[in-house]
Design a protein around this motif. Sequence first.
Motif, short mmCIF file in Angstrom:
data_model
loop_
_atom_site.label_atom_id
_atom_site.label_comp_id
_atom_site.label_asym_id
_atom_site.label_seq_id
_atom_site.Cartn_x
_atom_site.Cartn_y
_atom_site.Cartn_z
N ASP A 173 16.09 24.84 -11.56
CA ASP A 173 17.15 25.47 -12.44
C ASP A 173 16.38 27.45 -12.95
O ASP A 173 16.23 26.74 -13.74
N GLY A 174 16.60 28.00 -11.91
CA GLY A 174 15.30 29.12 -12.64
C GLY A 174 16.05 29.38 -14.37
O GLY A 174 15.74 30.06 -14.75
N ALA A 175 17.59 29.85 -13.85
CA ALA A 175 18.63 30.08 -15.37
C ALA A 175 17.76 28.88 -16.65
O ALA A 175 17.78 29.83 -17.80
N LYS A 176 17.27 27.83 -16.10
CA LYS A 176 17.32 26.87 -17.68
C LYS A 176 15.52 27.11 -17.44
O LYS A 176 15.18 25.81 -18.18
N ASN A 177 14.41 27.97 -16.70
CA ASN A 177 13.46 27.60 -16.71
C ASN A 177 12.68 25.69 -16.69
O ASN A 177 12.73 25.62 -17.38
#
Length: 123
Positions: free
Chosen positions: A73-77
């Motif tokens: 999840d890129g938004a949550k790293n």
Amino acid sequence: QVQLVESGGGLVQAGDSLRLSCAASGRTFSRYAMGWFRQAPGEEREFVAGINWNDRSTYYADSVKGRFTISRDGAKNTVYLQMNSLKPEDTAVYYCAASSTGVAGPGTFYPYWGQGTQVTVSS
């Protein structure tokens, strides 16, 4: 630089599921290939699963194919390892790793590692 922190390990029974998480710091997390490895007592560290940064291609060790799923999840790293149908032989310390090469295969060089999280599967 990337710093990695794993969580989600624990003691479960055979057949149960666990989801491991790996939180990454660093502005360029989305451009790192991410891998999960494990090391059982007295054994070498082994590749479990990996995910590329660009095309999201995934790679799995034969021993976990069909049971484990890696995702990010890129938004949550954050990168995850969903582990289903756990077996006693999955017992190990699980490590998250990152590589700037972009390809997350078992032969990739991973310079960044987390501290590990223990997974214990009882029979």
